[in-house]
Motif scaffolding. Structure first.
Motif, PDB file in Angstrom:
ATOM      1  N   ILE A 556      25.492 -11.958  27.360  1.00  0.00           N
ATOM      2  CA  ILE A 556      26.870 -12.298  27.722  1.00  0.00           C
ATOM      3  C   ILE A 556      27.128 -13.693  27.159  1.00  0.00           C
ATOM      4  O   ILE A 556      26.276 -14.575  27.283  1.00  0.00           O
ATOM      5  N   ILE A 557      28.283 -13.878  26.528  1.00  0.00           N
ATOM      6  CA  ILE A 557      28.612 -15.202  25.988  1.00  0.00           C
ATOM      7  C   ILE A 557      29.159 -16.060  27.123  1.00  0.00           C
ATOM      8  O   ILE A 557      30.164 -15.719  27.741  1.00  0.00           O
ATOM      9  N   ARG A 558      28.461 -17.146  27.388  1.00  0.00           N
ATOM     10  CA  ARG A 558      28.816 -17.996  28.507  1.00  0.00           C
ATOM     11  C   ARG A 558      29.801 -19.072  28.050  1.00  0.00           C
ATOM     12  O   ARG A 558      30.748 -19.402  28.733  1.00  0.00           O
ATOM     13  N   ARG A 559      29.535 -19.654  26.926  1.00  0.00           N
ATOM     14  CA  ARG A 559      30.496 -20.574  26.324  1.00  0.00           C
ATOM     15  C   ARG A 559      30.367 -20.481  24.819  1.00  0.00           C
ATOM     16  O   ARG A 559      29.346 -20.055  24.304  1.00  0.00           O
ATOM     17  N   GLY A 560      31.435 -20.871  24.100  1.00  0.00           N
ATOM     18  CA  GLY A 560      31.421 -20.736  22.655  1.00  0.00           C
ATOM     19  C   GLY A 560      31.903 -19.361  22.240  1.00  0.00           C
ATOM     20  O   GLY A 560      32.603 -18.689  22.990  1.00  0.00           O
ATOM     21  N   SER A 561      31.531 -18.931  21.054  1.00  0.00           N
ATOM     22  CA  SER A 561      31.953 -17.612  20.576  1.00  0.00           C
ATOM     23  C   SER A 561      30.969 -17.125  19.520  1.00  0.00           C
ATOM     24  O   SER A 561      30.173 -17.890  19.001  1.00  0.00           O
ATOM     25  N   MET A 562      31.029 -15.828  19.248  1.00  0.00           N
ATOM     26  CA  MET A 562      30.086 -15.201  18.321  1.00  0.00           C
ATOM     27  C   MET A 562      30.862 -14.443  17.249  1.00  0.00           C
ATOM     28  O   MET A 562      31.997 -14.015  17.471  1.00  0.00           O
ATOM     29  N   ILE A 563      30.214 -14.244  16.097  1.00  0.00           N
ATOM     30  CA  ILE A 563      30.787 -13.339  15.112  1.00  0.00           C
ATOM     31  C   ILE A 563      29.794 -12.216  14.842  1.00  0.00           C
ATOM     32  O   ILE A 563      28.584 -12.418  14.917  1.00  0.00           O
ATOM     33  N   VAL A 564      30.340 -11.039  14.579  1.00  0.00           N
ATOM     34  CA  VAL A 564      29.515  -9.864  14.330  1.00  0.00           C
ATOM     35  C   VAL A 564      29.620  -9.516  12.848  1.00  0.00           C
ATOM     36  O   VAL A 564      30.722  -9.447  12.302  1.00  0.00           O
ATOM     37  N   GLU A 565      28.473  -9.352  12.219  1.00  0.00           N
ATOM     38  CA  GLU A 565      28.435  -9.086  10.783  1.00  0.00           C
ATOM     39  C   GLU A 565      27.550  -7.881  10.498  1.00  0.00           C
ATOM     40  O   GLU A 565      26.630  -7.604  11.253  1.00  0.00           O
ATOM     41  N   LYS A 566      27.824  -7.226   9.403  1.00  0.00           N
ATOM     42  CA  LYS A 566      26.981  -6.100   9.008  1.00  0.00           C
ATOM     43  C   LYS A 566      26.804  -6.142   7.504  1.00  0.00           C
ATOM     44  O   LYS A 566      27.731  -6.460   6.775  1.00  0.00           O
ATOM     45  N   GLN A 567      25.601  -5.836   7.050  1.00  0.00           N
ATOM     46  CA  GLN A 567      25.357  -5.765   5.606  1.00  0.00           C
ATOM     47  C   GLN A 567      25.933  -4.451   5.090  1.00  0.00           C
ATOM     48  O   GLN A 567      25.514  -3.382   5.508  1.00  0.00           O
ATOM     49  N   ILE A 568      26.930  -4.555   4.221  1.00  0.00           N
ATOM     50  CA  ILE A 568      27.463  -3.339   3.606  1.00  0.00           C
ATOM     51  C   ILE A 568      27.462  -3.573   2.111  1.00  0.00           C
ATOM     52  O   ILE A 568      28.040  -4.553   1.631  1.00  0.00           O
ATOM     53  N   GLY A 569      26.811  -2.689   1.389  1.00  0.00           N
ATOM     54  CA  GLY A 569      26.749  -2.843  -0.062  1.00  0.00           C
ATOM     55  C   GLY A 569      26.121  -4.160  -0.459  1.00  0.00           C
ATOM     56  O   GLY A 569      26.556  -4.788  -1.409  1.00  0.00           O
ATOM     57  N   GLY A 570      25.110  -4.581   0.305  1.00  0.00           N
ATOM     58  CA  GLY A 570      24.371  -5.780  -0.071  1.00  0.00           C
ATOM     59  C   GLY A 570      25.056  -7.076   0.286  1.00  0.00           C
ATOM     60  O   GLY A 570      24.553  -8.146  -0.026  1.00  0.00           O
ATOM     61  N   ARG A 571      26.214  -6.997   0.959  1.00  0.00           N
ATOM     62  CA  ARG A 571      26.888  -8.247   1.319  1.00  0.00           C
ATOM     63  C   ARG A 571      27.246  -8.247   2.795  1.00  0.00           C
ATOM     64  O   ARG A 571      27.561  -7.181   3.349  1.00  0.00           O
TER      65      ARG A 571
END
Lengths: 856, 298
Positions: A556-571
Motif C-alpha cells: 500500500i502506498i503510504r506517501r508519495g506515488s508510484m509508476i507502473v511500467e512494462k517491457q513491451i517490444g524491448g522498451r
C-alpha cells in the motif's frame, strides 16, 4: 569564576547577557567573531528584519521591533556598549547595560570540572557514510564548567547558556596540510589578492562567487582554479553556474572537474583527478565546502538530543536546562528560530538561573486564548494536563513540550452531530480526541454506516502522512473536545516522542487496511496483517516490484506515488500512475503468477509491505473482499491490455504516451496535487496568464510562463504544483506556509522574508518581492494611458510609485495560492484565450487518453 | 476581504470540492473546439434562420435595411458588433466569476463569422458610395483580418514552441550576450580589417531591421552574416584565432536566427491586430454615423 557564561551573541544571547547585567549577576558573553549577532550582521545591507509573531509580547531588556538591519544592530550595540565602525551608530536615548562581552572567543569544548555524576552517561551515535554506526560514551561531570576557547584560554562558569543558533562552522578540509596558514574558509575582499595562484574548493554558490570575484579583474593577474568533485553543479544557482562556465570558456579561470584535494604544501597543491594525481602551483586555498550543523559540538558537551533525526532538538527541561546540569539551551538551537522567542528565552533563562522558577512564559496569553471558548472552567495548566493525560499520543510529553506543542495546535469543541471535516476536504492536520468520541462515515453513498473512534485515540492521520485529501467525513458522535495538531506540530511530536510516532504508524496502517476495500472489515480481521506489516521507504526511481519476479507481497502506498511500467517490444512502456493510498502487487498474490509489470517510486515514497499469505488469508475469510479485489484486478488488467494492444497498431502513440508520462514524472508531477500545464500547440505566447495572475494578486505575477521544461509540446511552466509534502514548508521560521481550504499551499502575511522557502523549493516557483502600490484603473489606462496597464508593472514603475507613497514595502515570499477564495478558480486558466492552459491533478492527467489525445 | 471570501467558500458546504475536482480532470481543448463547437452551432443556426427569414418573408417594395426585417437584422448585427468589440475589455479585466476567456474567444470567432451573413442580408444587396456601404465594407475587412488571426492562432503556435527549444526570450538574449563576450576576447589577436568586421557584428542591435525583415525573417543587412563572408575573403595573419572567431560567429548567427525566428512568429501572430483593432474602432464610428443618418433621414 562567573555565575553564568553565555555563548553566542545573537538575539537570545544578548538578551540573556543584558538581563544578567541588569540583575548584577556575574557573567560573560562569548562571541566568536568581532561583532554582535553574526547572522543578522551578515544580512544584506538595508534588509528589513521582521518581528513576528505579532501577538507575542516581548519580554527583554533589549529593545526590538521590525526595522532595518542597521537600525536594529545600531540599537543593540548601544545597549551593550559595543562600538563597531561597520554598524551606523544609533542616535537617541537607549537604556544600556554593563555587559561583559568577549569577542574572538570561539568555544572548542565545554566540560564539567566537578565530580562524575553517577549514572549520567551521554551516548553519542555517529553514522559513517557506509551506514555503519559507532557509539561513544561520555561520563558527565558536575559543574562548574571549564569552557575552552580555540585560542587556548579557559573560562570557568557555574552555568552555561548555549545560544549559538544553527549556523554552525564551516566544514574543514581533511587532507594533509589543511592546517597551513594559506588555507582559508572565507573570502571577504576578492580584490585584496594579486599575482597569485588561487585554488577555490567547492562549486556551491559561495565557491563560485569567490572564484569569479578573484578572476573578475585581469589586472589582478590571479590564476584561479575551482575544483568540482563531480561533473555537475547540484548545489549552485543556475545563473551562477552559467556565469562560471562562461568565465571558464573565456579563459578567465579554470574549472577542474572530478578533482579532489590530496595534499597541500606551501606553494603547491596535489589533486586526485580522473587521470591520476596532478601537482600544481598554489599560493592560496579557499575552501567553501558547506558548514556542519553544530550538533556534534553540542553532543560533546553532554547534551542529549530527542532523536537521531536530523531535525531533532536538544532534550530540555521546562526551564531550558539540558541533560547536562547547569547547561541551558535557548534560541534557534532549541527549536525557536524567531527573534522575539529568542529574546524572551534569554530573559527567562536568566530569571530561572536566578531562582525565579515561578515565572510564566511570555506566550501564556496566546495559549490561554486557545482555551478561552471551551466548556469547563480550567486554568491553562489544567487544560494542558487534561490534553496530555487524555490523548494517548501526548502522554510522553513534558510541560515545556506541551506548551510549545499548543502554540502550533488548536483545541476545538464540537456538539454531537457536527461535522469535524468532510470527505475530500484538503487537510494535513492530525486530531486527538480529548473527550467524547467521533463517528467516521466510511461509505460515501450511505452516511448512516459509521465506525466509532473513542476518547484518547487519533484521526486524520492519513491526510498527515500522505498529504492527500480526507478520505471520509467525520462527525462528533457526542459532545467532543478534540485537539487539532498542525502538520508541523505533528512532525515535531513524532521526532520528540518515539512512542507517539509508533502509535501513529500503527493506527495509520490499520486504518489504511480498513479503507483499502471499502467497508465491511473490522480491526480484528486485519490485526494479523497489521502485526506483520512493515513500513519501507523508497527512493525516487527505486523499484518495488520487478516484472517477472516471483515474490508475492502486497503493498500500500503510504506517501508519495508510484509508476507502473512494462517491457513491451524491448522498451519500458508507462502503464499507469498510482497515487498515495493505492495498493498494488495483489495480482501475483491472488493468482500466483509472476509479476506482470514493474512498479517503481515516482518520488521519495513510503510503502506498507504486507505478506502475500496474510493477504490471501484475509481474502479467504471475507468473500466480498475477494470479489472486490478481483474486480479491481480485472480493471487494471483491461487498462494494461488496452495499452499493449495499442502498442501493436499505434506504436508511436504508445511511445509518445510513455515518454510524455515519464517527462512529467521527471519534472516532479508525481508529488503535485494541482499543476499548471500548457499545451504549446495552442499557446500563442500572449502572456495573458501572467497578466491575469498579477492582476488577481496584488500586482505581482506568481507564474513564469516561458520558463520550465517542455516535452512534445507539453510545457510545465514555473508555477507552484502544491506538492503533497511541500518542500517550502520544511524550514519556515514563522510557520507562514500553510495548506488552505482548497488544498492550496499558501504563504500568509506573517512571512518574515527570510527566503528559506525560495531556496527549498526545487521548482523555483517562489519569488521574493515587495508588494507594489495600486495601479490606476483599467479605464484610466484605456482612455488616458494612465499607469502601466494590465499585468505586472515594470520594476521601475513599482519602485517609483512606492517611493511616491513613502518607503518601499519589505520583500516577502510570494507564490501561487491557486486563486483560492476567488470565485471562478485559477485566473491563469480563465484568462487563456486559446485553451492552452489548464490546471490538473496528476492522477487524473497521467492517463493514456489524455496524454495521446490530439488538440486542434 | 480575501479571507471573508474564503470563509464564504468554506461554509458553502458539499459541492465546492466537486467543482474543483472537475477542473482538475480537465483536458486541453482549443478555443475552436470549445464545448464541442457550441458556438459554431449557434452561429450556424443564427445564419440559417436569417437566410430562411430572408427567403420566406415578403419584403415590400424589395429587401432593404429599412424594412422591418432589415431593422431586425440590423439590430442583431449592431448588438453583435458591440459585444464582439468588448472582447478587448474582457481580456484585460480579470474579475472573479466563472467566465473563461477561451469561451469568449470561441464565441467571438463564430459569431463574428455569422456577421457576414447577417450583415450582408441586412444590406439587401444594395451597395453604393455612401456611409452605409462604408460600414459594411469596414465590417468585412475586420472579419477578414480576424480570419487571418484565427488561422495564425491555429497554425503558428507549434512553430513558436519548436523555435523556443525550452529557452525564454531573456535566456536567448543572455546566450547572445555570452557569445558576444567570448567573441570580443577571441577577436583580440585579429588584424584591423577582420576586427572591424567583428566590431560591426557586435555593434549591431539584435533587433535592428524593419517590419518587413521581422515578418519575413530576412535580414539582408545582418552584420554577423557579413562578417562571416568577409572573414573568408580577408586573409588572416593568425589563422588559429580567425578559426575560433569564425566558429563563434557561426554560433552567433544561429543564436540570432533563433531570436529572429521568435520575433517573426510573434509578429505574424500579432500583426493582424494592428489592422483588426483600429478597423474595429473605425467600424464603430461608421456604424454610429450609419445609425444616426438612418434615423435622421427617416
Amino acid at each position: 569564576m562567573y555565575k553564568v557564561a553565555i555563548i553566542g551573541s545573537g538575539p537570545a544571547g544578548i538578551s540573556a547577557a543584558a538581563h544578567a547585567a541588569a540583575l548584577g549577576m556575574s557573567h560573560v558573553l562569548l562571541e566568536k567573531t568581532d561583532h554582535l549577532s553574526d547572522t543578522i550582521f551578515k544580512y544584506q545591507k538595508g534588509k528589513h528584519v521582521m518581528a513576528t509573531p505579532a501577538n507575542l509580547v516581548l519580554r527583554s531588556d533589549i529593545a526590538f521591533e521590525a526595522g532595518k538591519r542597521e537600525t536594529i544592530l545600531g540599537i543593540w550595540n548601544r545597549q551593550l556598549r559595543v562600538e563597531n565602525p561597520l554598524v551606523p551608530r544609533h542616535e537617541g536615548p537607549v537604556s544600556d547595560f554593563p555587559v561583559n562581552v568577549k569577542f574572538h572567543a570561539e568555544v572548542k569544548a565545554i566540560r564539567g570540572t566537578g565530580d562524575p555524576i553517577p549514572g549520567s552517561v551521554q551516548q553519542i551515535v555517529t553514522r559513517a557514510r557506509d551506514g555503519s554506526r559507532s557509539v561513544k560514551e561520555i561520563q558527565r561531570h558536575a559543574p562548574p564548567y571549564a569552557i575552552e576557547l580555540t585560542n587556548g584560554e579557559v573560562v570557568m562558569a557555574e552555568n552555561v547558556i548555549l545560544a549559538i543558533g544553527t549556523q554552525g562552522n564551516p566544514n574543514r578540509l581533511r587532507c594533509p596540510g589543511a592546517d597551513l596558514p594559506h588555507v582559508q574558509y572565507q573570502l571577504d575582499d576578492p580584490t585584496e589578492y594579486v599575482d597569485e595562484h588561487i585554488i577555490v574548493i567547492g562549486t556551491g554558490d559561495a565557491g563560485i562567487e569567490n572564484a569569479r570575484g578573484l578572476a573578475e579583474d585581469p589586472a589582478q593577474r590571479n590564476t584561479v582554479s575551482i575544483l568540482n568533485r563531480g561533473t555537475e553543479f547540484p548545489t549552485a544557482k543556475d545563473a551562477n553556474v552559467k556565469a562560471l562556465l562562461a568565465d571558464h570558456e573565456a579563459g578567465k579561470l579554470t574549472i577542474r572537474f572530478e578533482s579532489e584535494t590530496k595534499a597541500i604544501e606551501p606553494g603547491w597543491i596535489t589533486l586526485a583527478t580522473r587521470d591520476g594525481e596532478v601537482r600544481i602551483r598554489c599560493d592560496r586555498v579557499i575552501a567553501r565546502i558547506g558548514s556542519a550543523p553544530p550538533r556534534a559540538f553540542v553532543e560533546e558537551c553532554g547534551i542529549e538530543f530527542t532523536s537521531e533525526d536530523r531535525g531533532a532538538f536538544p532534550k530540555l527541561s521546562p526551564v531550558f536546562e539540558s541533560t547536562a546540569p547547569g547547561i541551558f539551551v535557548i534560541g534557534a538551537l532549541a527549536g525557536y528560530p524567531l527573534i522575539k522567542h529568542c529574546m524572551n528565552q534569554g530573559y527567562d533563562v536568566i530569571e530561572f538561573i536566578n531562582g525565579n522558577t515561578a515565572l510564566k512564559p511570555a506566550d501564556e496569553p496566546i495559549i490561554a486564548a486557545k482555551f478561552a471558548g471551551l466548556p469547563g472552567k480550567r486554568s491553562t495548566e489544567e487544560w494542558l494536563e487534561f490534553l496530555r493525560a487524555n490523548v494517548s499520543i501526548l502522554n510522553g510529553m513534558n510541560p515545556l513540550q506541551m506548551r510549545e506543542f499548543m502554540l502550533d495546535s488548536e483545541v476545538r469543541f464540537f456538539r454531537a452531530g457536527e461535522v469535524i471535516f468532510e470527505r475530500n476536504a484538503p487537510g494535513s492536520s492530525l486530531f486527538g480526541i480529548a473527550s467524547g468520541s467521533v463517528a467516521v462515515e466510511v461509505n460515501p453513498a450511505d452516511p448512516s454506516i459509521t465506525v466509532p473512534i473513542g476518547t484518547g485515540s487519533i484521526f486524520g492521520e492519513v491526510g498527515l502522512i500522505s498529504g492527500r485529501r480526507r478520505g471520509a467525513t467525520i462527525r462528533a458522535a457526542e459532545d467532543t473536545i478534540v485537539v487539532e495538531i498542525s502538520r508541523l506540530a505533528a512532525l515535531k511530536l513524532q521526532s520528540q516522542v518515539p512512542a507517539a510516532k509508533k502509535t501513529i504508524e500503527q493506527i495509520s496502517i490499520e486504518r489504511q487496511l480498513l479503507q483499502m476495500f471499502g467497508s465491511g472489515l473490522t480491526p480484528e480481521d486485519v490485526a494479523p496483517l497489521v502485526a506483520a506489516a512493515r513500513v519501507e521507504e523508497k527512493r525516487a526511481g527505486e523499484v518495488v516490484i520487478a516484472e517477472g519476479a516471483e515474490d508475492k507481497d502486497v503493498f500500500i502506498i503510504r506517501r508519495g506515488s508510484m509508476i507502473v511500467e512494462k517491457q513491451i517490444g524491448g522498451r519500458p512502456v508507462f502503464l499507469s500512475y498510482l497515487p498515495a493510498g493505492s495498493y498494488f502487487g495483489e495480482m501475483a498474490a491472488i493468482d500466483g503468477s509472476a509479476r506482470t509489470a514493474t512498479v517503481k517510486a515516482a518520488i521519495k515514497s513510503e510503502v506498507i509491505r504486507l505478506p502475500g499469505e496474510g493477504f490471501l488469508a484475509l481474502l479467504d475469510k471475507r468473500p466480498a473482499l475477494r470479489e472486490r479485489a478481483l474486480k479491481d484486478m480485472a480493471a487494471r488488467r483491461a487498462t494494461n491490455a488496452f495499452i499493449e494492444s495499442r502498442k501493436d497498431s499505434f506504436s508511436s502513440a504508445v511511445d509518445l504516451y510513455s515518454e510524455t508520462a515519464q517527462f512529467l514524472v521527471d519534472n516532479g508531477i508525481g508529488e503535485a496535487t494541482d499543476v499548471l500545464l500548457i499545451n504549446e500547440t495552442l499557446c500563442i505566447g500572449c502572456d495573458n496568464c501572467e497578466r491575469a495572475c498579477a492582476d488577481s494578486h496584488d500586482g505581482l505575477s506568481r507564474l513564469d510562463r516561458e520558463a520550465g521544461r517542455t516535452y512534445a509540446h507539453l510545457h510545465v511552466p514555473t508555477s507552484c504544483r502544491h506538492c503533497e509534502h511541500p518542500h517550502c514548508m520544511a524550514d519556515c521560521p514563522p510557520n507562514a506556509i500553510k495548506r488552505g481550504p482548497d488544498g492550496e499551499v499558501f504563504i500568509d502575511e506573517t512571512c518574515i522574508g527570510c527566503g528559506n522557502c525560495q531556496r527549498n523549493c526545487p521548482y523555483g516557483v517562489i519569488r521574493m518581492d515587495a508588494k507594489p502600490p495600486k495601479k490606476p484603473s483599467l479605464l484610466q489606462w484605456m482612455l488616458f494611458g494612465k499607469g502601466p496597464g494590465p499585468g505586472e508593472a515594470p520594476y521601475a514603475w513599482r519602485k517609483k510609485a512606492a517611493e511616491k507613497e513613502g518607503a518601499q514595502k519589505a520583500k516577502q515570499a510570494i507564490k501561487c495560492d491557486m486563486c483560492s477564495g476567488i470565485d471562478g478558480g485559477p485566473a491563469c486558466v480563465r484568462a487563456c484565450p486559446t485553451g492552452a492552459a489548464i490546471r490538473v491533478s496528476p492522477d487524473k492527467f497521467l492517463t493514456f487518453t489524455k496524454l495521446t489525445e490530439d488538440v486542434e | 476581504m480575501a479571507s471573508a471570501a474564503k470563509q464564504r467558500r468554506a461554509q458553502a458546504g458539499p459541492g465546492r470540492f466537486s467543482q474543483d475536482e472537475r477542473r482538475r480532470d480537465s483536458d486541453h481543448v482549443s478555443f475552436l473546439k470549445h464545448r464541442r463547437f457550441r458556438w459554431l452551432w449557434i452561429a450556424l443556426g443564427l445564419s440559417a434562420a436569417a437566410i430562411i427569414g430572408y427567403a420566406l418573408i415578403d419584403q415590400e417594395p424589395r429587401p432593404n435595411g429599412g424594412s422591418w426585417y432589415g431593422y431586425t437584422l440590423g439590430t442583431i448585427g449592431l448588438a453583435l458588433i458591440v459585444w464582439l468589440s468588448l472582447l478587448g475589455v474582457r481580456k484585460r479585466r480579470i474579475t472573479p466569476g466563472a467566465w473563461s476567456l477561451k469561451a469568449w474567444t470561441s464565441a467571438h470567432v463564430y459569431l463574428g463569422l455569422a456577421l457576414i451573413v447577417i450583415g450582408t442580408l441586412h444590406t439587401g444587396f444594395q451597395i453604393g458610395w455612401n456611409v452605409h456601404t462604408l460600414a459594411y465594407v469596414l465590417m468585412l475587412l475586420v472579419i477578414a483580418s480576424g480570419i487571418y488571426g484565427v488561422i495564425a492562432y491555429a497554425t503558428l503556435p507549434p512553430a513558436l514552441s519548436a523555435n523556443r527549444r525550452e529557452m525564454t526570450r531573456a535566456q536567448m538574449l543572455e546566450a547572445l550576450g555570452a557569445i558576444d563576450r567570448q567573441l570580443e576576447a577571441a577577436a583580440q589577436p585579429l588584424g584591423r580589417a577582420e576586427a572591424d568586421l567583428v566590431i560591426a557584428a557586435l555593434g549591431q542591435d539584435p533587433f535592428a531591421g524593419g517590419p518587413l525583415a521581422r515578418l519575413t525573417g530576412r535580414y539582408p543587412f545582418c552584420a554577423t552574416a557579413r562578417a562571416l563572408k568577409g572573414l573568408d575573403q580577408v586573409g588572416s595573419a593568425d589563422p588559429g584565432a580567425a578559426e575560433r572567431v569564425r566558429a563563434l560567429l557561426e554560433k552567433r548567427r544561429e543564436q540570432l536566427a533563433q531570436i529572429r525566428g521568435a520575433l517573426r512568429i510573434r509578429a505574424l501572430l500579432e500583426i493582424w491586430l494592428f489592422v483588426h483593432v483600429p478597423l474595429t474602432i473605425a467600424l464603430l464610428a461608421a456604424l454610429t454615423a450609419h445609425v444616426i443618418s438612418v434615423f435622421y433621414y427617416w
